[in-house]
Write a protein that holds these residues in place. Structure first.
Motif, PDB file in Angstrom:
ATOM      1  N   LEU A  77      40.749  75.388  -9.464  1.00 20.73           N
ATOM      2  CA  LEU A  77      40.349  74.571  -8.322  1.00 20.73           C
ATOM      3  C   LEU A  77      40.500  75.380  -7.040  1.00 20.73           C
ATOM      4  CD1 LEU A  77      42.087  71.195  -9.195  1.00 20.73           C
ATOM      5  CD2 LEU A  77      39.652  71.675  -9.243  1.00 20.73           C
ATOM      6  N   PRO A  78      39.651  75.101  -6.036  1.00 26.98           N
ATOM      7  CA  PRO A  78      39.795  75.820  -4.766  1.00 26.98           C
ATOM      8  C   PRO A  78      41.099  75.437  -4.082  1.00 26.98           C
ATOM      9  CG  PRO A  78      38.082  74.144  -4.615  1.00 26.98           C
ATOM     10  CD  PRO A  78      38.540  74.179  -6.030  1.00 26.98           C
ATOM     11  N   LYS A  79      41.629  76.365  -3.318  1.00 29.71           N
ATOM     12  CA  LYS A  79      42.866  76.143  -2.577  1.00 29.71           C
ATOM     13  C   LYS A  79      42.608  75.118  -1.474  1.00 29.71           C
ATOM     14  CE  LYS A  79      46.441  79.193  -1.034  1.00 29.71           C
ATOM     15  NZ  LYS A  79      46.786  80.476  -0.509  1.00 29.71           N
ATOM     16  N   LYS A  80      43.535  74.207  -1.297  1.00 33.56           N
ATOM     17  CA  LYS A  80      43.405  73.196  -0.252  1.00 33.56           C
ATOM     18  C   LYS A  80      43.641  73.831   1.118  1.00 33.56           C
ATOM     19  CE  LYS A  80      45.251  68.790   1.218  1.00 33.56           C
ATOM     20  NZ  LYS A  80      46.284  67.797   1.008  1.00 33.56           N
ATOM     21  N   LEU A  81      42.749  73.549   2.045  1.00 32.89           N
ATOM     22  CA  LEU A  81      42.911  74.060   3.403  1.00 32.89           C
ATOM     23  C   LEU A  81      44.045  73.335   4.106  1.00 32.89           C
ATOM     24  CD1 LEU A  81      39.277  74.237   4.844  1.00 32.89           C
ATOM     25  CD2 LEU A  81      40.806  76.135   4.415  1.00 32.89           C
ATOM     26  N   PRO A  82      44.892  74.069   4.826  1.00 35.21           N
ATOM     27  CA  PRO A  82      45.918  73.395   5.618  1.00 35.21           C
ATOM     28  C   PRO A  82      45.237  72.655   6.774  1.00 35.21           C
ATOM     29  CG  PRO A  82      46.093  75.793   5.852  1.00 35.21           C
ATOM     30  CD  PRO A  82      44.981  75.513   4.898  1.00 35.21           C
ATOM     31  N   THR A  83      45.613  71.405   6.959  1.00 31.50           N
ATOM     32  CA  THR A  83      44.989  70.592   7.993  1.00 31.50           C
ATOM     33  C   THR A  83      46.033  69.928   8.876  1.00 31.50           C
ATOM     34  OG1 THR A  83      44.917  68.657   6.551  1.00 31.50           O
ATOM     35  CG2 THR A  83      42.958  70.077   6.583  1.00 31.50           C
ATOM     36  N   LEU A  84      45.566  69.435  10.015  1.00 31.08           N
ATOM     37  CA  LEU A  84      46.418  68.710  10.960  1.00 31.08           C
ATOM     38  C   LEU A  84      45.868  67.301  11.144  1.00 31.08           C
ATOM     39  CD1 LEU A  84      46.731  71.417  13.762  1.00 31.08           C
ATOM     40  CD2 LEU A  84      48.435  70.855  12.043  1.00 31.08           C
ATOM     41  N   SER A  85      46.754  66.369  11.429  1.00 29.37           N
ATOM     42  CA  SER A  85      46.325  65.020  11.783  1.00 29.37           C
ATOM     43  C   SER A  85      45.779  65.057  13.213  1.00 29.37           C
ATOM     44  CB  SER A  85      47.503  64.051  11.718  1.00 29.37           C
ATOM     45  OG  SER A  85      48.435  64.348  12.744  1.00 29.37           O
ATOM     46  N   ALA A 120      46.962  67.661  16.094  1.00 34.39           N
ATOM     47  CA  ALA A 120      45.971  68.492  16.788  1.00 34.39           C
ATOM     48  C   ALA A 120      46.046  68.271  18.296  1.00 34.39           C
ATOM     49  CB  ALA A 120      44.566  68.185  16.274  1.00 34.39           C
ATOM     50  N   ALA A 121      46.210  67.007  18.695  1.00 32.68           N
ATOM     51  CA  ALA A 121      46.316  66.691  20.127  1.00 32.68           C
ATOM     52  C   ALA A 121      47.541  67.341  20.738  1.00 32.68           C
ATOM     53  CB  ALA A 121      46.360  65.170  20.318  1.00 32.68           C
ATOM     54  N   THR A 122      48.644  67.324  20.028  1.00 32.17           N
ATOM     55  CA  THR A 122      49.874  67.960  20.508  1.00 32.17           C
ATOM     56  C   THR A 122      49.676  69.469  20.637  1.00 32.17           C
ATOM     57  OG1 THR A 122      51.239  66.239  19.533  1.00 32.17           O
ATOM     58  CG2 THR A 122      52.320  68.331  20.027  1.00 32.17           C
ATOM     59  N   ALA A 123      49.057  70.081  19.629  1.00 30.16           N
ATOM     60  CA  ALA A 123      48.839  71.531  19.648  1.00 30.16           C
ATOM     61  C   ALA A 123      47.941  71.954  20.810  1.00 30.16           C
ATOM     62  CB  ALA A 123      48.229  71.985  18.330  1.00 30.16           C
ATOM     63  N   LEU A 124      46.936  71.118  21.124  1.00 28.26           N
ATOM     64  CA  LEU A 124      45.986  71.463  22.186  1.00 28.26           C
ATOM     65  C   LEU A 124      46.368  70.856  23.536  1.00 28.26           C
ATOM     66  CD1 LEU A 124      42.666  71.090  20.176  1.00 28.26           C
ATOM     67  CD2 LEU A 124      43.814  73.210  20.875  1.00 28.26           C
ATOM     68  N   ASP A 125      47.467  70.105  23.566  1.00 30.26           N
ATOM     69  CA  ASP A 125      47.958  69.470  24.789  1.00 30.26           C
ATOM     70  C   ASP A 125      46.906  68.556  25.414  1.00 30.26           C
ATOM     71  OD1 ASP A 125      49.964  68.899  26.628  1.00 30.26           O
ATOM     72  OD2 ASP A 125      49.347  70.495  27.995  1.00 30.26           O
ATOM     73  N   VAL A 126      46.317  67.710  24.569  1.00 36.08           N
ATOM     74  CA  VAL A 126      45.350  66.708  25.033  1.00 36.08           C
ATOM     75  C   VAL A 126      45.717  65.370  24.401  1.00 36.08           C
ATOM     76  CG1 VAL A 126      43.460  68.352  25.364  1.00 36.08           C
ATOM     77  CG2 VAL A 126      43.693  67.183  23.168  1.00 36.08           C
ATOM     78  N   ILE A 181      41.905  67.774  10.671  1.00 38.20           N
ATOM     79  CA  ILE A 181      41.254  68.929  11.282  1.00 38.20           C
ATOM     80  C   ILE A 181      41.868  70.183  10.674  1.00 38.20           C
ATOM     81  CG2 ILE A 181      40.765  70.148  13.438  1.00 38.20           C
ATOM     82  CD1 ILE A 181      41.703  66.638  13.822  1.00 38.20           C
ATOM     83  N   PRO A 182      41.029  71.069  10.106  1.00 37.18           N
ATOM     84  CA  PRO A 182      41.572  72.308   9.535  1.00 37.18           C
ATOM     85  C   PRO A 182      42.320  73.128  10.595  1.00 37.18           C
ATOM     86  CG  PRO A 182      39.308  71.982   8.842  1.00 37.18           C
ATOM     87  CD  PRO A 182      39.592  70.947   9.902  1.00 37.18           C
ATOM     88  N   GLU A 183      43.426  73.745  10.178  1.00 39.31           N
ATOM     89  CA  GLU A 183      44.239  74.540  11.106  1.00 39.31           C
ATOM     90  C   GLU A 183      43.438  75.653  11.767  1.00 39.31           C
ATOM     91  OE1 GLU A 183      47.758  76.033   9.230  1.00 39.31           O
ATOM     92  OE2 GLU A 183      48.736  74.084   9.226  1.00 39.31           O
ATOM     93  N   HIS A 184      42.525  76.279  11.031  1.00 43.01           N
ATOM     94  CA  HIS A 184      41.770  77.385  11.619  1.00 43.01           C
ATOM     95  C   HIS A 184      40.855  76.898  12.752  1.00 43.01           C
ATOM     96  CE1 HIS A 184      38.642  76.034   8.755  1.00 43.01           C
ATOM     97  NE2 HIS A 184      37.801  76.580   9.609  1.00 43.01           N
ATOM     98  N   ILE A 227      41.665  74.464  14.912  1.00 44.59           N
ATOM     99  CA  ILE A 227      42.571  74.319  16.061  1.00 44.59           C
ATOM    100  C   ILE A 227      42.947  75.693  16.605  1.00 44.59           C
ATOM    101  CG2 ILE A 227      44.815  73.448  16.822  1.00 44.59           C
ATOM    102  CD1 ILE A 227      42.661  71.293  16.211  1.00 44.59           C
ATOM    103  N   ALA A 228      43.244  76.645  15.712  1.00 45.59           N
ATOM    104  CA  ALA A 228      43.595  78.001  16.152  1.00 45.59           C
ATOM    105  C   ALA A 228      42.448  78.627  16.937  1.00 45.59           C
ATOM    106  CB  ALA A 228      43.953  78.864  14.951  1.00 45.59           C
ATOM    107  N   ASP A 229      41.218  78.414  16.481  1.00 48.25           N
ATOM    108  CA  ASP A 229      40.055  78.950  17.187  1.00 48.25           C
ATOM    109  C   ASP A 229      39.930  78.321  18.569  1.00 48.25           C
ATOM    110  OD1 ASP A 229      37.529  80.426  17.393  1.00 48.25           O
ATOM    111  OD2 ASP A 229      36.592  78.436  17.278  1.00 48.25           O
ATOM    112  N   ARG A 230      40.147  77.004  18.659  1.00 50.78           N
ATOM    113  CA  ARG A 230      40.054  76.310  19.950  1.00 50.78           C
ATOM    114  C   ARG A 230      41.148  76.809  20.888  1.00 50.78           C
ATOM    115  NH1 ARG A 230      39.191  75.436  24.030  1.00 50.78           N
ATOM    116  NH2 ARG A 230      38.582  73.598  25.161  1.00 50.78           N
TER     117      ARG A 230
END
Length: 79
Positions: A3-11, A15-21, A57-60, A62-65
């Protein structure tokens, strides 16, 4: 076949906390296509205004944003 590896995701909240919005900004960005998201769970019943399921939302994404620099939104500013 494995099976494909599950992508790490954020709620949305994470995501709002990480992006400060505000979380509503995350929902708007997802609706506008600014952020790629995955919806898990039950589909809404026919005629319901709710969308159903959980948004992740996939972690990558958020990292890109975050690499694009600080989020600057000016609400109600005159042009």
């Amino acid at each position: 076949m494995a099976l494909p590896k599950k992508l790490p995701t954020l709620s949305v909240k994470e995501a709002a906390t990480a992006l400060d919005v505000h979380p509503s900004t995350i929902y708007r960005w997802v609706d506008e296509g600014e952020l790629t998201a995955v919806r898990y769970g039950k589909s809404p019943s026919e005629g319901s205004k709710k969308r159903g399921g959980e948004i992740r939302i996939p972690e990558h994404v958020i990292a890109d944003r975050m690499r694009r620099g600080p989020v600057a939104e000016i609400v109600g500013a005159a042009a």
